[in-house]
Write an enzyme that holds these catalytic residues in place. Structure first.
Site, PDB file in Angstrom:
ATOM      1  N   GLU A  70       0.839  -1.208   0.000  1.00  0.00           N
ATOM      2  CA  GLU A  70       0.000   0.000   0.000  1.00  0.00           C
ATOM      3  C   GLU A  70       0.868   1.250   0.000  1.00  0.00           C
ATOM      4  O   GLU A  70       2.089   1.181   0.182  1.00  0.00           O
ATOM      5  CB  GLU A  70      -0.889   0.010   1.256  1.00  0.00           C
ATOM      6  CG  GLU A  70      -0.065   0.062   2.542  1.00  0.00           C
ATOM      7  CD  GLU A  70      -0.897   0.038   3.820  1.00  0.00           C
ATOM      8  OE1 GLU A  70      -2.010  -0.513   3.816  1.00  0.00           O
ATOM      9  OE2 GLU A  70      -0.399   0.591   4.823  1.00  0.00           O
ATOM     10  N   HIS A  72       0.209   5.751   1.032  1.00  0.00           N
ATOM     11  CA  HIS A  72      -0.722   6.727   1.608  1.00  0.00           C
ATOM     12  C   HIS A  72       0.044   7.994   1.941  1.00  0.00           C
ATOM     13  O   HIS A  72       1.287   8.012   1.915  1.00  0.00           O
ATOM     14  CB  HIS A  72      -1.401   6.155   2.851  1.00  0.00           C
ATOM     15  CG  HIS A  72      -0.512   5.270   3.688  1.00  0.00           C
ATOM     16  ND1 HIS A  72       0.590   5.749   4.347  1.00  0.00           N
ATOM     17  CD2 HIS A  72      -0.539   3.923   3.920  1.00  0.00           C
ATOM     18  CE1 HIS A  72       1.175   4.747   4.990  1.00  0.00           C
ATOM     19  NE2 HIS A  72       0.534   3.622   4.725  1.00  0.00           N
ATOM     20  N   HIS A  76       5.059   6.439   8.207  1.00  0.00           N
ATOM     21  CA  HIS A  76       5.299   5.448   9.267  1.00  0.00           C
ATOM     22  C   HIS A  76       6.748   5.539   9.734  1.00  0.00           C
ATOM     23  O   HIS A  76       7.654   5.730   8.926  1.00  0.00           O
ATOM     24  CB  HIS A  76       5.160   4.013   8.754  1.00  0.00           C
ATOM     25  CG  HIS A  76       3.803   3.597   8.326  1.00  0.00           C
ATOM     26  ND1 HIS A  76       2.679   3.797   9.066  1.00  0.00           N
ATOM     27  CD2 HIS A  76       3.399   2.922   7.218  1.00  0.00           C
ATOM     28  CE1 HIS A  76       1.644   3.278   8.427  1.00  0.00           C
ATOM     29  NE2 HIS A  76       2.045   2.751   7.298  1.00  0.00           N
ATOM     30  N   HIS A 110       4.926   0.250   0.165  1.00  0.00           N
ATOM     31  CA  HIS A 110       5.630  -0.503   1.210  1.00  0.00           C
ATOM     32  C   HIS A 110       4.875  -1.783   1.542  1.00  0.00           C
ATOM     33  O   HIS A 110       3.645  -1.851   1.442  1.00  0.00           O
ATOM     34  CB  HIS A 110       5.841   0.346   2.470  1.00  0.00           C
ATOM     35  CG  HIS A 110       4.579   0.888   3.062  1.00  0.00           C
ATOM     36  ND1 HIS A 110       3.904   1.950   2.521  1.00  0.00           N
ATOM     37  CD2 HIS A 110       3.855   0.514   4.149  1.00  0.00           C
ATOM     38  CE1 HIS A 110       2.835   2.217   3.251  1.00  0.00           C
ATOM     39  NE2 HIS A 110       2.767   1.351   4.234  1.00  0.00           N
ATOM     40  N   CYS A 124       5.155   0.163  14.929  1.00  0.00           N
ATOM     41  CA  CYS A 124       4.855   1.124  13.873  1.00  0.00           C
ATOM     42  C   CYS A 124       4.176   2.338  14.501  1.00  0.00           C
ATOM     43  O   CYS A 124       3.130   2.206  15.142  1.00  0.00           O
ATOM     44  CB  CYS A 124       3.950   0.500  12.820  1.00  0.00           C
ATOM     45  SG  CYS A 124       3.482   1.662  11.510  1.00  0.00           S
TER      46      CYS A 124
END
Ligand code: MN
Length: 156
Positions: A70, A72, A76, A110, A124
């Protein structure tokens, strides 16, 4: 004079338990919706505080499993805590081991895979308010597979 803000209610110590569990923290499925592909991943929400606007989670990918591929807008910070495996970061595949620190910038593809025959566990940190991940379309997947190391990674 304004007194210092007190927030004694959220003061706590969560003792570590064996087996990568923490006292009073529920073991949850990786994602609420099963629309996004992943395999054998659990999630524990370790920390969230409104004053910080972030969450700290522990994810564990069982041997042979993988997180969702994914991207976004949110970022992270990932710290590996157990096991070995690989992560796809943009168009590169990296081996990861305990205490490696992975930064996933905005809009970067990732995925984490437990490729070494053992579970891969990692912390995370993420924004509490965040956008919904995008999944790759067929063209994006084809582009990613254009790099042999990525093709091999995705085929594992
Ligand atoms: Mn993500």
């Amino acid at each position: 004079m304004t007194p210092p803000m007190q927030d004694h209610d959220s003061a706590e110590l969560r003792p570590y338990q064996n087996g990568f569990r923490w006292d009073g923290v529920e073991l949850r499925p990786y994602k609420q919706d099963d629309a996004a592909p992943y395999k054998a991943v659990s999630r524990q929400e370790l920390f969230a505080h409104p004053a910080l606007g972030c969450q700290l989670r522990y994810f564990e990918v069982a041997a042979g499993g993988y997180s969702t591929l994914e991207r976004h807008e949110h970022v992270h910070a990932v710290m590996i805590l157990r096991g070995r495996g690989q992560c796809l970061l943009a168009d590169r595949v990296r081996d990861v081991k305990p205490f490696d620190l992975v930064t996933v910038p905005a809009w970067t593809w990732h995925q984490f895979r437990a490729t070494a025959g053992e579970a891969l566990g990692f912390l995370c940190m993420v924004n509490a308010e965040r956008d919904r991940p995008q999944l790759p379309d067929e063209q994006t997947l084809a582009e990613l597979r254009g790099r042999p190391e990525v093709a091999a990674f995705l085929a594992r």
